[in-house]
Design a protein around this motif. Structure first.
Motif, PDB file in Angstrom:
ATOM      1  N   THR A 377      70.308  33.466 118.505  1.00 30.06           N
ATOM      2  CA  THR A 377      71.467  32.553 118.479  1.00 30.06           C
ATOM      3  C   THR A 377      72.767  33.327 118.314  1.00 30.06           C
ATOM      4  OG1 THR A 377      70.094  30.788 117.548  1.00 30.06           O
ATOM      5  CG2 THR A 377      72.475  30.549 117.320  1.00 30.06           C
ATOM      6  N   ASN A 381      76.301  32.979 120.390  1.00 34.12           N
ATOM      7  CA  ASN A 381      77.494  32.649 119.597  1.00 34.12           C
ATOM      8  C   ASN A 381      78.637  33.610 119.895  1.00 34.12           C
ATOM      9  OD1 ASN A 381      76.393  30.434 118.353  1.00 34.12           O
ATOM     10  ND2 ASN A 381      75.840  31.493 116.456  1.00 34.12           N
ATOM     11  N   ILE A 415      76.626  24.074 126.238  1.00 36.33           N
ATOM     12  CA  ILE A 415      75.563  24.459 125.305  1.00 36.33           C
ATOM     13  C   ILE A 415      74.709  23.241 124.974  1.00 36.33           C
ATOM     14  CG2 ILE A 415      75.030  25.457 123.048  1.00 36.33           C
ATOM     15  CD1 ILE A 415      77.730  26.781 123.037  1.00 36.33           C
ATOM     16  N   THR A 417      71.694  22.386 122.316  1.00 42.25           N
ATOM     17  CA  THR A 417      70.948  22.924 121.179  1.00 42.25           C
ATOM     18  C   THR A 417      69.921  21.910 120.686  1.00 42.25           C
ATOM     19  OG1 THR A 417      72.465  22.055 119.508  1.00 42.25           O
ATOM     20  CG2 THR A 417      73.004  24.205 120.468  1.00 42.25           C
ATOM     21  N   GLN A 418      69.143  22.325 119.702  1.00 44.13           N
ATOM     22  CA  GLN A 418      68.176  21.410 119.088  1.00 44.13           C
ATOM     23  C   GLN A 418      68.896  20.276 118.369  1.00 44.13           C
ATOM     24  OE1 GLN A 418      66.134  24.780 117.035  1.00 44.13           O
ATOM     25  NE2 GLN A 418      64.307  23.579 117.446  1.00 44.13           N
ATOM     26  N   ASP A 497      69.538  26.239 123.892  1.00 40.31           N
ATOM     27  CA  ASP A 497      68.941  26.734 122.649  1.00 40.31           C
ATOM     28  C   ASP A 497      67.822  25.772 122.237  1.00 40.31           C
ATOM     29  OD1 ASP A 497      68.302  27.667 120.159  1.00 40.31           O
ATOM     30  OD2 ASP A 497      70.342  27.675 119.376  1.00 40.31           O
TER      31      ASP A 497
END
Length: 575
Positions: A377, A381, A415, A417-418, A497
């Protein structure tokens, strides 16, 4: 007013110039209210001397009208002052709160890791509200009472300068004890504001993690923690009440000494004929009325300490500046390469990434794999510039990432993500988040994300309102909303992600197909634990303890990378 309060007023100075007409009406109102109070004290003299002693019948019918006029004038002035000062205060604080949030949102991600959500909410609500009370209420009241004191002192001195000396000499005696109380008040106010921040933070944590709390039967545990903080806040508030309520007895006691002296000296003058009864009672009325604004000012001064403590916390946030500086260049129309060159990233003393070097080309699908905490990650980032590398550099088309405008950079990146952010708004608004809603594009993005079927079944389709955090959707549905949002944005760089972690095998397969269709002309980075989702990756970068252990395709790494084989073996054993 102390120097700290002066600093507060100075910080608000840029706003004041926009309210000059309002200030004029507010000051006129203060003068009318104060003059009316002084005039009402003065009217006691003709009331007694002309009506009750001289028995002047004409004055009997004239004076009541004068009293009505004086009180009408006073209350009109009070209304003007209250309305216009409240308007100024409310509008300044509205703008101030906007500016505060704007500044907080401009800060780096590292800032948000340092401060709890509840604390930031508390500062933007509770602390700002305390300052609003100063701007809207306390300061206007302070000046109104000052004007009132000036008017009443004028009446007192006019009626008898000698008695004025005896009565007013007592007032300076109150300055020292009131100063001590003010210092204590500021200290307690600061502690109280910190404690209410703790309460807000704890409530935020409880409500955001309610499922975990209930699943672990921790409701009673959380309640006890809150109860302890709440009790401490209560005790601090009671200390504040003690100090605030000491002002009135102190002023009343000192005032009674002054009144006692006046009655003795003034009564003697009246008996001896040196002063009329009306003049004496007019003086006494003004004196009694005078102690009220003085007492109020003392109380207001203590309340100002609360605002001084709050302002220091607020201005601390306003004075924070982003350490990650934006460049000026716009991103190229066609992003062909992204390069990481000897990149090092540290979080404090901990090394998160060490000597990271690799290249990503347009159309490539690059996956990052490795144990938890390996730096996957952190790599992405850096690309979004949530953080900047401590050493090395990242380039886009051979131009340093730091040279690009941050806003423009993030416009080109999507992005998923979870953790999916669902806004309490329509499905369409969630898909087009941050952009103008285009219904056709919304539907197209939903279809590509394999989400349109379940959205169609909702009561109002894409206009259906989603609950906070998307609680009226399943985890898989929320994740497909997030993927549709990324598709709607149509970025040149796509970061996933664990984007399919919440999906079942069938949905995951369809999403994977959708991803394959949209990544052809993009640079795609995927952080994956489920290695089955990255078999078709052009490059798989194996990370361990912040270092690259190997780079290659799935087939190449199976042959030569023990670390990769270990990761696949662990996953198979878990399954």
């Amino acid at each position: 007013m102390n120097s700290n309060l002066g600093k507060i007023l100075k910080r608000f100075t840029p706003y004041y110039k926009d309210y000059i007409p309002h200030f004029i009406f507010a000051v006129i109102g203060m003068i009318l209210a104060s003059s009316g109070t002084a005039a009402s004290a003065y009217l006691v003299k003709p009331l007694l001397d002309k009506i009750f002693i001289a028995k002047d019948e004409n004055m009997l019918y004239l004076l009541p009208y004068a009293i009505i006029a004086v009180y009408a004038l006073k209350e009109s002035g009070r209304y003007m002052q209250a309305y216009f000062t409240e308007y100024i205060g409310q509008d300044i604080i509205r703008r101030f709160r906007d500016r505060l949030l704007k500044n907080i949102l401009s800060l780096d991600i590292a800032f948000f890791h340092k401060y709890r959500t509840g604390e930031l909410i508390s500062r933007n609500t509770n602390d700002v509200e305390r300052i609003r009370l100063v701007v809207s209420n306390i300061i206007p009241e302070f000046f109104r009472e000052i004007f009132t004191i000036i008017g009443l002192v004028a009446v007192v001195i006019y009626q008898s300068s000698e008695l004025a000396f005896y009565s007013l000499i007592i007032m300076p005696m109150a300055v020292y004890p009131l100063g001590i109380l003010a210092k204590k008040m500021k200290k307690i106010s600061r502690m109280s504001q910190e404690k209410i921040s703790d309460l807000t933070a704890r409530l935020s944590e409880i409500f955001n993690n309610i499922e975990i709390i209930k699943a672990n039967n921790a409701s009673e545990f959380e309640h006890k923690l809150f109860e302890e903080d709440n009790k401490k806040y209560f005790k601090l508030n009671m200390k504040s009440v003690k100090i605030t309520q000491l002002v009135s007895p102190l002023m009343e006691t000192l005032g009674s000494i002054g009144v006692a002296v006046v009655i003795i000296v003034g009564g003697k003058e009246v008996i001896e004929g040196g002063m009329s009864v009306g003049s004496f009672f007019s003086f006494l009325t003004a004196l009694f009325m005078l102690y009220t604004p003085i007492k109020r000012i003392s109380g207001l001064y203590n309340r100002m300490q609360d605002a001084v403590a709050a302002s220091e916390r607020i201005f601390f946030l306003l004075d924070q500046k982003a350490k990650i500086k934006s460049g000026n260049l716009k991103l190229p129309q066609n992003i062909t390469t992204i390069n990481y060159k000897d990149v090092v990233l540290k979080y404090g003393d901990k090394v998160a990434l060490e000597n990271i070097t690799f290249e990503a080309k347009k159309g490539e699908f690059i996956a990052f794999v490795g144990d938890s905490g390996g730096g996957k990650t952190s790599l992405v980032n850096l690309l979004v510039r949530f953080f900047d590398p401590n050493a090395g550099k990242i380039t886009i088309n051979d131009i340093n990432l730091k040279d690009f405008d941050i806003k423009d950079l993030r416009e080109h990146i999507a992005i998923v993500t979870q953790r999916v952010y669902i806004v309490h708004d329509s499905v369409a608004a969630n898909i087009s988040y941050g952009q103008k809603i285009d219904t056709n594009r919304v539907i197209d993005a939903l279809k590509k994300a394999n989400a349109y079927d379940f959205i169609e079944s909702l009561p109002e389709g894409i206009e259906t309102q989603l609950d906070e955090f998307g609680t009226n959707l399943s985890g898989g549905q929320r994740q497909r909303i997030a993927i549709a949002r990324a598709i709607y944005k149509n970025p040149e760089i796509l970061i996933l992600d664990e984007a399919t972690s919440a999906l079942d095998s069938k949905s995951e397969e369809k999403i994977s197909q959708a991803i394959e269709n949209i990544i052809k002309d993009k640079i795609t980075f995927v952080i994956a634990h489920r290695l089955s989702t990255i078999k078709k990756a052009d490059k798989i970068i194996v990370l361990k303890h912040g270092k690259i252990k190997d780079i290659g395709s799935d087939r190449e790494l199976e042959k030569r990378s023990e670390e990769y084989r270990k990761l696949k073996g662990l996953q198979i054993s878990k399954e």
